[in-house]
Design a protein around this motif. Structure first.
Motif, mmCIF file in Angstrom:
data_model
loop_
_atom_site.group_PDB
_atom_site.id
_atom_site.type_symbol
_atom_site.label_atom_id
_atom_site.label_comp_id
_atom_site.label_asym_id
_atom_site.label_seq_id
_atom_site.Cartn_x
_atom_site.Cartn_y
_atom_site.Cartn_z
ATOM 1 N N ALA A 1 -0.775 10.051 -4.778
ATOM 2 C CA ALA A 1 0.537 10.293 -4.174
ATOM 3 C C ALA A 1 1.594 10.700 -5.199
ATOM 4 O O ALA A 1 1.531 10.330 -6.361
ATOM 5 C CB ALA A 1 0.994 9.038 -3.442
ATOM 6 N N GLY B 1 0.797 -1.231 0.000
ATOM 7 C CA GLY B 1 0.000 0.000 0.000
ATOM 8 C C GLY B 1 0.820 1.266 0.000
ATOM 9 O O GLY B 1 0.422 2.292 -0.536
ATOM 10 N N GLU B 2 2.023 1.190 0.580
ATOM 11 C CA GLU B 2 2.871 2.381 0.673
ATOM 12 C C GLU B 2 3.422 2.802 -0.685
ATOM 13 O O GLU B 2 3.849 3.939 -0.842
ATOM 14 C CB GLU B 2 4.037 2.129 1.641
ATOM 15 C CG GLU B 2 3.624 2.055 3.107
ATOM 16 C CD GLU B 2 3.162 0.666 3.510
ATOM 17 O OE1 GLU B 2 2.920 -0.183 2.619
ATOM 18 O OE2 GLU B 2 3.031 0.413 4.718
ATOM 19 N N PHE B 3 3.446 1.906 -1.664
ATOM 20 C CA PHE B 3 3.953 2.268 -2.994
ATOM 21 C C PHE B 3 2.856 2.974 -3.780
ATOM 22 O O PHE B 3 2.476 2.564 -4.872
ATOM 23 C CB PHE B 3 4.405 1.029 -3.763
ATOM 24 C CG PHE B 3 5.710 0.439 -3.291
ATOM 25 C CD1 PHE B 3 6.488 1.096 -2.353
ATOM 26 C CD2 PHE B 3 6.163 -0.769 -3.791
ATOM 27 C CE1 PHE B 3 7.690 0.556 -1.917
ATOM 28 C CE2 PHE B 3 7.361 -1.316 -3.369
ATOM 29 C CZ PHE B 3 8.133 -0.655 -2.433
ATOM 30 N N ALA B 4 2.371 4.064 -3.215
ATOM 31 C CA ALA B 4 1.216 4.720 -3.806
ATOM 32 C C ALA B 4 1.592 5.447 -5.095
ATOM 33 O O ALA B 4 0.924 5.314 -6.115
ATOM 34 C CB ALA B 4 0.608 5.679 -2.794
ATOM 35 N N ALA B 5 2.686 6.210 -5.041
ATOM 36 C CA ALA B 5 3.089 6.946 -6.243
ATOM 37 C C ALA B 5 3.572 5.964 -7.316
ATOM 38 O O ALA B 5 3.293 6.143 -8.505
ATOM 39 C CB ALA B 5 4.190 7.943 -5.901
ATOM 40 N N ALA B 6 4.273 4.919 -6.883
ATOM 41 C CA ALA B 6 4.747 3.917 -7.849
ATOM 42 C C ALA B 6 3.556 3.206 -8.496
ATOM 43 O O ALA B 6 3.589 2.875 -9.689
ATOM 44 C CB ALA B 6 5.654 2.913 -7.154
ATOM 45 N N TYR C 1 -9.965 2.374 0.856
ATOM 46 C CA TYR C 1 -9.131 3.551 0.564
ATOM 47 C C TYR C 1 -10.005 4.723 0.120
ATOM 48 O O TYR C 1 -9.833 5.860 0.545
ATOM 49 C CB TYR C 1 -8.126 3.232 -0.552
ATOM 50 C CG TYR C 1 -6.847 2.550 -0.103
ATOM 51 C CD1 TYR C 1 -6.161 2.977 1.023
ATOM 52 C CD2 TYR C 1 -6.303 1.503 -0.846
ATOM 53 C CE1 TYR C 1 -4.975 2.376 1.404
ATOM 54 C CE2 TYR C 1 -5.111 0.893 -0.468
ATOM 55 C CZ TYR C 1 -4.449 1.331 0.657
ATOM 56 O OH TYR C 1 -3.272 0.739 1.018
#
Lengths: 434, 230
Positions: free
Chosen positions: B171, A126-131, B30
């Motif tokens: 993001a 989930g943290e790889f949002a920009a990727a 989300y």
């Protein structure tokens, strides 16, 4: 022994390589077009088998053989790309996607064609949002160019690729937990067998491969098996993106052929550039948090699956963490096991309770300064009860940091006990709660 | 307006990606989190209703994954990686600086509701330590002396309504330049004029709406591309 040509991190220095057309102009998507128009899926599977490509996610299992486990004639099949990169020290998937998303998408598309899957999911943490957004834009470009979708390039092959973001759980990198998570459940691993190739996502035959593994596939198809096998060693062909971090001058991803000595990765001015401040190496963790530790005496170990295993560790994901003599071994073990405690899914008792107790005892010893001789025995006892008894590899991995620390640096634990009795003048009883 | 009314097209596109509706639970959570700021009990029940799932199942999912917040969080959620190797490369100093500057501890929110501070596990950017995420935007190489600059920038972006949701659906990543400015990392633009001719496919396919390049059409990206106003 440098690398004249990169396989996985190819063309990362080309501006805008993340754009479809730039990638295409540099030969990208060509292997896929060639495979679809001139090769059968079985040809591609055979090629990958002969290339000796091994899974880069940690286990090093031969990819072609994994693909061969699919039962014949059972459809639909799914391809899942594992991009749940979350283990301390690992960061190459992240960079591959950030810089060159089309290479991964081409690898996914090619592999889906090879295993005859019409839907592929790229499961990203989930943290790889920009990727994830980078990847989605690149996927949209590939659709627009007719490389994904229905009747691709005039053939009968249909393929949809979707990006699915997890939501913060390391355990979802375990292949069966990944499928549970993709099915909308909490990420707890499934019992194996049945293996995913037989009953995976939605109970259908499923292949799960790591980002780096799939990023190798286009070049294997494009340049052939012999070319691929000319890199690396006989049992570990190709290259590996080593993610070097810790107390080195130049942390980063370095793609090297398998078999390069650890010392070269750390000291070469092209790669690690030596230790920060010239301090000595104390702990080397050569394959992510779950790998047993090595020390300065192992600097000449060649980095391939067999050699690292012979040295008593594992190459795993190729995440090399190098720490200098300023760190305390019990503290490193404490931080590592805190990671595993945090990420334990809670399904099985040895892992859930074991990681919890390891961290409790270590926290008291390391952070609170209360250590007794009995604590050392307790730590040994806890990891022995965990080893071999956990439901999945997460719990087994949590054994490695504490076991390594106790084996390699027993005097540091004894020193903690000594300091504690000096400081307190008496033993502190084990508290039920801290 | 219900979640379904606000985002009907997006929700339908998400559900269409999967053979089972239930698979859409993470993406819909989300969406709900960005819509309501955090996941209220009602929001969780709404997601359950859309997917025809027992509410308990969705509550369980929210409890399991760390990126779902079932209590209010600040405008910016700052997540600092404190794992090995980050903790030996300045993460502890960074956390100390953030705590001191913000006047809060871990898992607390500033009284103005602007920042929530969390310690998190590995962010897979060990080579750029110390590293943090602000609403899942990566910010690399955040040394303690850069904390004030980062916080000012985040405040300014919030004031200009350039804050993106806590779920990272829009993001972008940031880094510091050599001369110490905070800049957004340039991504490629898919809208540049085409310079190369691609041989046309036999049956041209149109991109499915779920992965359309303008999924974030409502967001003006032009201003977020330039360097921060510092």
């Amino acid at each position: 022994m440098g690398l004249s040509e990169h396989i996985v991190m190819r063309e990362l220095d080309i501006p805008d390589i993340a754009d479809f057309e730039v990638y295409r102009r540099h030969g990208g998507w060509e292997a896929y077009r060639y495979a679809l128009t001139e090769k059968t899926p079985a040809d591609i599977v055979q090629m990958v088998k002969e290339s000796g490509l091994r899974g880069r996610g940690g286990a090093g299992f031969p990819t072609g053989i994994k693909w061969g486990f699919l039962p014949k004639g059972v459809y639909p099949r799914y391809l899942l790309c594992n991009c749940d990169e979350s283990e301390p020290g690992t960061f190459n998937n992240h960079q591959i996607i950030d810089k060159n998303p089309h290479q991964l998408i081409e690898g996914v598309a090619l592999s889906a064609y090879a295993i005859e899957a019409n839907v592929a999911y790229i499961y990203m943490r989930g943290e790889f949002a920009a990727a994830a957004r980078t990847l989605e834009r690149a996927i949209a470009q590939a659709y627009a160019a007719g490389f994904l979708g229905k009747k691709i390039l005039g053939t009968d092959f249909d393929l949809d690729i979707y990006v699915h973001r997890g939501a913060g759980a390391y355990i979802c990198g375990e292949e069966t937990a990944l499928m549970e998570s993709l099915e909308g459940k909490i990420g707890q691993p499934r019992l194996k067998p049945p293996f995913p190739a037989v009953a995976g996502l939605y109970g259908k035959p499923t292949i799960i491969n790591n980002v780096e593994t799939l990023a190798n596939v286009p070049r294997i198809v494009e340049k052939g098996v012999a070319w691929y096998r000319s890199h690396g060693t006989e049992k570990s062909p190709g290259t590996k993106c080593f993610s070097l971090s810790g107390h080195v001058n130049r942390p980063g991803n370095y793609e090297l052929p398998f078999g390069v000595p650890l010392r070269e990765l750390i000291e070469s001015p092209e790669y690690g550039g030596g230790m920060k401040g010239g301090r000595p190496v104390k702990i080397i963790i050569p394959g992510g948090a779950s790998a047993p530790w090595l020390t300065a005496e192992h600097l000449d170990v060649p980095l391939d699956y067999e050699s690292v295993a012979a040295a008593g560790s594992m190459l795993g994901s190729g995440a090399v963490i190098v720490l200098n003599d300023t760190v305390s071994a019990p503290h490193v073990a404490y931080k590592m096991d805190e990671f595993f405690k945090h990420e334990s899914c809670g399904k099985c008792t040895p892992c859930r309770e074991g990681t919890h107790w390891l961290v409790r005892v270590l926290h008291r010893m390391v952070e609170e300064g209360h250590a007794t001789t009995a604590d050392i025995d307790t730590l040994h006892s806890i990891y022995r009860q965990m080893a071999g008894n956990c439901f999945c590899l997460l719990g087994e991995s949590a054994v490695m940091p504490i076991k390594s620390a106790l084996q390699l640096f027993p005097h540091e634990f004894e020193a903690l006990v000594k300091q504690s009795s000096h400081r307190n003048g008496h033993h502190i009883p084990l508290m039920a709660h801290r | 307006m219900t979640l379904l009314e606000i985002h009907q097209a997006e929700i339908e596109a998400i559900i269409a990606r999967y053979a089972s509706k239930r698979s859409a639970v993470l993406p819909l959570l989300y969406l709900a989190q960005d819509t309501y700021g955090y996941l209220t009990d009602d929001a969780i029940r709404e997601v359950a209703a859309i997917l025809a799932l027992p509410a308990t199942d969705v509550f369980e999912v929210v409890g399991f994954y760390t990126l779902f917040y079932n209590r209010p969080v600040g405008t910016w959620v700052l997540q600092v990686c404190d794992d090995v190797p980050c903790c030996y490369c300045g993460a502890e100093e960074l956390i100390a600086a953030l705590k001191q500057t913000l006047g809060i501890s871990e898992d607390e929110t500033t009284s103005d509701g602007m920042f929530t501070l969390q310690r998190v596990k590995c962010l897979a950017a060990c080579d750029r330590a110390p590293v943090l995420q602000a609403n899942l935007d990566y910010v690399y190489d955040v040394t303690p002396d850069r904390v004030q600059m980062l916080l000012n920038d985040l405040r300014a972006r919030a004031a200009e309504a350039r804050k993106r949701g806590v779920s990272g659906r829009f993001a972008e990543d940031y880094e510091f330049t050599r001369d110490g400015r905070l800049v957004q990392i340039e991504r490629f633009s898919p809208y540049r004029p085409r310079e190369f001719v691609i041989e046309p496919p036999a049956a041209p396919a149109s991109p499915p709406s779920s992965v359309a390049p303008e999924a974030d059409a409502g967001l003006d990206r032009s201003d977020t591309r330039k360097a921060s106003p510092l």
